[in-house]
Design an enzyme around this catalytic site. Structure first.
Site: not given
Ligand code: AHR
Length: 562
Positions: A242, A365
């Site tokens: 991320e 995810e």
């Protein structure tokens, strides 16, 4: 699978695509790097949404007052002679972060001997669902993590504060060698995520050398001195996590350059250590991220890591994992179905730069994110798991399977005790969640050939003015030639009759298992660990080349055709 678009007006899913801040910031709004989630839509995204809505409304909308239809018949065509893509078993990957009780208590415990050790019960349960890979050490934690802190004699490892997840002291007793022991015992492959945010190309390259160099270099010999003579032959490595948010709040242009720089120094030592380099992918529907990163760095990328969580309410009140209405059940299913649009659109952008589909889309995810269980540390993300989570898992896995040409990896968040887990633990006790059973059912698809299906009438699940397709499915043929079907009916009020025309399959019977429960919010607790569990499914018949199934409301099934 061609999923029919829902013939509905768009409804608000709250902040389903919005993401979170960290620790205390959850309650105060996201830190700087998270602003991007909450910006109002840009003109570009509005145009895109408008086009999408135009498509959706091209289908006949159901009346706002439409009565719930009585059980309808869903027609499916299975083209078993037209299979082309293999469903990668890596779609069934897990994620284990240094977060809450995911590692400590979850897989690494002091129960019994008083010394840290791996949990045999958890490992045995994970072996049963044939976990293909485990992503570690984060998540956000990865960009705080310095691998050298987690090797060597445990007593000499530094202690750090895990500022991102609950401010607890991390003693680093679970590090690289312990993680490798865990994945080996589970029977999974490793998938490590390197530190770009606070690390350096040198640190990442030296980690790679520690885990993969056969020996002779000082770093590889350090591994030997730590008791591990043979290299670990790790292939999967994430280059940051991320990086648009907790991994460094970068713009895609900056990240693409960072990716190229870090990835350049991950060199193979031999064929078993050729790196499979996974770049930080987009946050939900950030299509610009995919475009820029693929354009600027695509030729050096093996996997692009998309993250998307299903969140029912606004971020500050996501809703209880166990106390919810039918509307919240519906919104969860609708949120899960959104994965189809995300994967389709990101894959289309990837096709522009990589028409041969060399680069895998890895959904690193995904899963349901609820409010934490009352009375637990908000930084630990501990949540219960009901039949609703199981249906969300089934819908999502079907979407991945049916995009097997591009989606060749995924990691549900997370494996034990965090978010949508397979397993929950309390002291020496352990329970299997409803989601675990779905992963168990879907092992039949691991590395099987995807058989294309067309759902001609998914039978809509209608709630008020809104509706979604009720039926979701995957059909595959495994390496022994056996055809399996997984199928779910997300409608909690109506059974469905499914008639599947089997083209290219010769079968005379079908048998399998079903997962359902008395209520939409049924779950397994430590007091009653078996409320939601699979039982034999007998309501399937094969005759004249047709498979007829009576699929109960709110259920998931797995069938073997014989
Ligand atoms: O899974 C929990 C967190 O969600 C991960 O650490 C992060 O990558 C994501 O935002």
């Amino acid at each position: 699978m061609r999923l029919p678009e829902a013939p509905t007006k768009a409804i608000s899913l709250g902040a389903r695509g919005f993401r979170h801040g960290r620790s205390k910031q959850w309650f105060q709004g996201p830190p700087g790097g998270r602003q991007r989630y909450q910006r109002p839509s840009t003109m570009k995204t509005r145009v895109a949404s408008a086009l999408l809505c135009a498509c959706i409304t091209a289908f006949k909308p159901l009346s706002a007052q439409a009565p719930r239809p009585r059980s309808a018949v869903t027609h499916i065509v299975v083209d078993a002679d037209q299979g082309r893509d293999t469903i990668s078993r890596h779609i069934y990957g897990q994620f284990a972060e240094h977060l809450g009780r995911g590692i400590y208590d979850g897989v690494w415990t002091r129960e019994g001997s008083g010394a840290w050790h791996l949990r045999d019960d958890v490992i045995a349960a994970l072996r049963r669902i044939q976990v293909p890979n485990v992503r570690w050490p984060g998540g956000c934690f990865a960009d705080y993590y310095h691998w050298r802190d987690g090797i060597g004699p445990a007593a000499r490892r530094p202690r750090m504060v895990n500022t991102i997840w609950g401010n607890v002291v991390e003693d680093n007793s679970f590090g690289t060698d312990e993680y490798i022991e865990l994945v080996v015992r589970i029977g999974a492959e490793p998938f490590v995520v390197g530190n770009v945010g606070t690390g350096s190309p040198r640190e990442m390259a030296e980690w790679w050398e520690y885990i993969n160099h056969p020996g002779g270099s000082s770093i590889a010999d350090e591994r030997k001195a730590n008791g591990h003579a043979a290299p670990y032959n790790v292939r999967r490595i994430g280059v940051g996590n991320e990086s648009w948010g907790c991994g460094g709040a970068m713009r895609p242009e900056f990240y693409a350059d960072q990716y190229r720089r870090f990835a350049e120094f991950l060199r193979p030592f031999n064929d078993s250590t050729r790196p499979f380099r996974i770049a930080t992918g987009p946050n939900v529907d950030d299509y610009n991220w995919t475009d820029v990163v693929m354009r600027e760095a695509g030729r050096m990328i093996d996997g692009l890591d998309l993250h998307y969580y299903t969140v029912v309410g606004p971020w500050a009140h996501k809703g209880s994992a166990t106390q919810f209405s039918e509307r919240e059940w519906f919104l969860a299913a609708k949120g899960a179905l959104r994965m189809n649009e995300l994967v389709t659109r990101h894959a289309a952008i990837m096709d522009k730069y990589d028409p041969r589909k060399r680069v895998a889309l890895i959904v690193g995810e995904w899963g349901m994110w609820h409010d934490v269980e009352p009375g637990t540390n908000p930084g630990f993300l501990y949540q219960q798991n009901t039949l609703r989570d199981a249906l969300v898992a089934a819908i999502t896995l079907d979407i991945f399977n049916n995009h097997a040409d591009r989606v060749r990896g995924a990691n549900i968040a997370q494996m034990v005790n965090v978010l949508q887990s397979m397993i929950l633990t309390r002291g020496p006790q352990m329970l299997l969640t409803p989601t675990y059973h779905v992963f168990d059912f879907y092992t039949v698809h691991h590395d099987a050939l995807l058989l294309p299906i067309t759902i001609e009438n998914a039978g809509y699940y209608v709630l008020g003015a809104d509706s979604i397709p009720a039926v979701s499915a995957t059909v595959s043929r495994d390496q022994r030639g056996v055809v399996h079907v997984t199928m779910s009916n997300v409608d909690p009020t109506q059974p469905r009759t499914i008639v599947a025309e089997l083209r290219g399959v010769s079968a005379t019977s079908a048998a399998g298992r079903i997962l359902t429960a008395p209520a939409i919010n049924s779950y397994n607790s430590f007091e009653q660990p078996d409320v939601v569990h699979p039982v034999a499914f007998t309501a399937a018949r094969v005759a004249n080349g047709k498979l007829t199934i009576t699929l109960p409301a709110k259920s998931v099934i797995v069938l073997e055709l014989r």
